[in-house]
Design a protein around this motif. Structure first.
Motif, PDB file in Angstrom:
ATOM      1  N   MET A 136       0.868  -1.172   0.000  1.00 26.32           N
ATOM      2  CA  MET A 136       0.000   0.000   0.000  1.00 26.32           C
ATOM      3  C   MET A 136       0.907   1.224   0.000  1.00 26.32           C
ATOM      4  SD  MET A 136      -2.980  -1.015   2.746  1.00 26.32           S
ATOM      5  CE  MET A 136      -4.066   0.338   2.319  1.00 26.32           C
ATOM      6  N   ARG A 137       0.810   2.033  -1.058  1.00 23.38           N
ATOM      7  CA  ARG A 137       1.631   3.241  -1.118  1.00 23.38           C
ATOM      8  C   ARG A 137       1.190   4.184  -0.013  1.00 23.38           C
ATOM      9  NH1 ARG A 137       2.445   8.252  -2.551  1.00 23.38           N
ATOM     10  NH2 ARG A 137       4.334   8.817  -3.673  1.00 23.38           N
ATOM     11  N   GLY A 138       2.162   4.786   0.668  1.00 16.22           N
ATOM     12  CA  GLY A 138       1.853   5.740   1.718  1.00 16.22           C
ATOM     13  C   GLY A 138       3.070   6.557   2.093  1.00 16.22           C
ATOM     14  N   ASP A 139       2.821   7.794   2.464  1.00 17.71           N
ATOM     15  CA  ASP A 139       3.855   8.710   2.916  1.00 17.71           C
ATOM     16  C   ASP A 139       3.756   8.783   4.432  1.00 17.71           C
ATOM     17  OD1 ASP A 139       5.459  10.864   3.594  1.00 17.71           O
ATOM     18  OD2 ASP A 139       4.734  12.151   1.969  1.00 17.71           O
ATOM     19  N   CYS A 140       4.822   8.407   5.135  1.00 16.17           N
ATOM     20  CA  CYS A 140       4.744   8.378   6.599  1.00 16.17           C
ATOM     21  C   CYS A 140       4.661   9.779   7.203  1.00 16.17           C
ATOM     22  CB  CYS A 140       5.886   7.580   7.205  1.00 16.17           C
ATOM     23  SG  CYS A 140       7.518   8.231   6.907  1.00 16.17           S
ATOM     24  N   ALA A 141       4.810  10.813   6.394  1.00 12.96           N
ATOM     25  CA  ALA A 141       4.613  12.182   6.878  1.00 12.96           C
ATOM     26  C   ALA A 141       3.154  12.619   6.748  1.00 12.96           C
ATOM     27  CB  ALA A 141       5.517  13.143   6.122  1.00 12.96           C
ATOM     28  N   SER A 142       2.311  11.739   6.222  1.00 11.60           N
ATOM     29  CA  SER A 142       0.892  12.059   6.024  1.00 11.60           C
ATOM     30  C   SER A 142       0.039  11.267   7.000  1.00 11.60           C
ATOM     31  CB  SER A 142       0.478  11.721   4.588  1.00 11.60           C
ATOM     32  OG  SER A 142      -0.929  11.674   4.466  1.00 11.60           O
ATOM     33  N   LEU A 143      -0.621  11.969   7.901  1.00 14.12           N
ATOM     34  CA  LEU A 143      -1.495  11.300   8.862  1.00 14.12           C
ATOM     35  C   LEU A 143      -2.578  10.499   8.149  1.00 14.12           C
ATOM     36  CD1 LEU A 143      -2.461  10.726  11.710  1.00 14.12           C
ATOM     37  CD2 LEU A 143      -3.677  12.914  11.671  1.00 14.12           C
ATOM     38  N   GLN A 144      -3.167  11.058   7.101  1.00 12.53           N
ATOM     39  CA  GLN A 144      -4.210  10.347   6.354  1.00 12.53           C
ATOM     40  C   GLN A 144      -3.675   9.042   5.770  1.00 12.53           C
ATOM     41  OE1 GLN A 144      -6.115  12.718   3.348  1.00 12.53           O
ATOM     42  NE2 GLN A 144      -7.342  11.021   2.586  1.00 12.53           N
ATOM     43  N   ASP A 145      -2.492   9.083   5.169  1.00 10.70           N
ATOM     44  CA  ASP A 145      -1.893   7.862   4.622  1.00 10.70           C
ATOM     45  C   ASP A 145      -1.623   6.836   5.720  1.00 10.70           C
ATOM     46  OD1 ASP A 145      -1.931   8.950   2.088  1.00 10.70           O
ATOM     47  OD2 ASP A 145       0.253   9.001   1.843  1.00 10.70           O
TER      48      ASP A 145
END
Length: 111
Positions: free
Chosen positions: A45-54
């Motif tokens: 699952m693509r996600g940016d750990c700086a993004s709370l939503q992700d």
């Protein structure tokens, strides 16, 4: 089988950890870069750990998190500090949810 999330899974350490945990846990792999060659029992699952939503999205349904995501550079630049702060906030939000297992991060943070 418990599901473990590895953030920063496209990196070198994440790749080694994938091999070590394979077969013992279901693995959810997350990174801003694609993870190639998924094995049985792995999902990406693509996600940016700086993004709370992700982070709220990729942590849904996992028993534990191995947090390896982030910039692998040291420095005092504002973007790096901001990203570390946002990532720590997202990780703390996940840890505050009921019935979660906390797993320590190897990411050092400084104010």
């Amino acid at each position: 089988m418990k599901k473990i999330l590895i953030t920063g899974a496209a990196g070198d350490v994440g790749g080694h950890l994938r091999r070590e945990l394979a077969g013992r846990y279901a693995l959810r792999l997350s990174d801003i870069r694609p993870v190639r060659n998924l094995s049985a029992g792995e999902e990406f699952m693509r996600g940016d750990c700086a993004s709370l939503q992700d982070m709220l999205r990729v942590t849904e349904g996992v028993a534990a998190v191995v947090h390896l995501g982030g910039f692998s550079v040291e420095g005092s630049s504002a973007p790096t500090r901001c990203s570390r702060r946002r990532g720590a906030t997202a990780f703390a939000a996940w840890c505050s949810r009921p019935a979660t297992t906390r797993w320590a991060s190897t990411t050092a943070t400084r104010p």
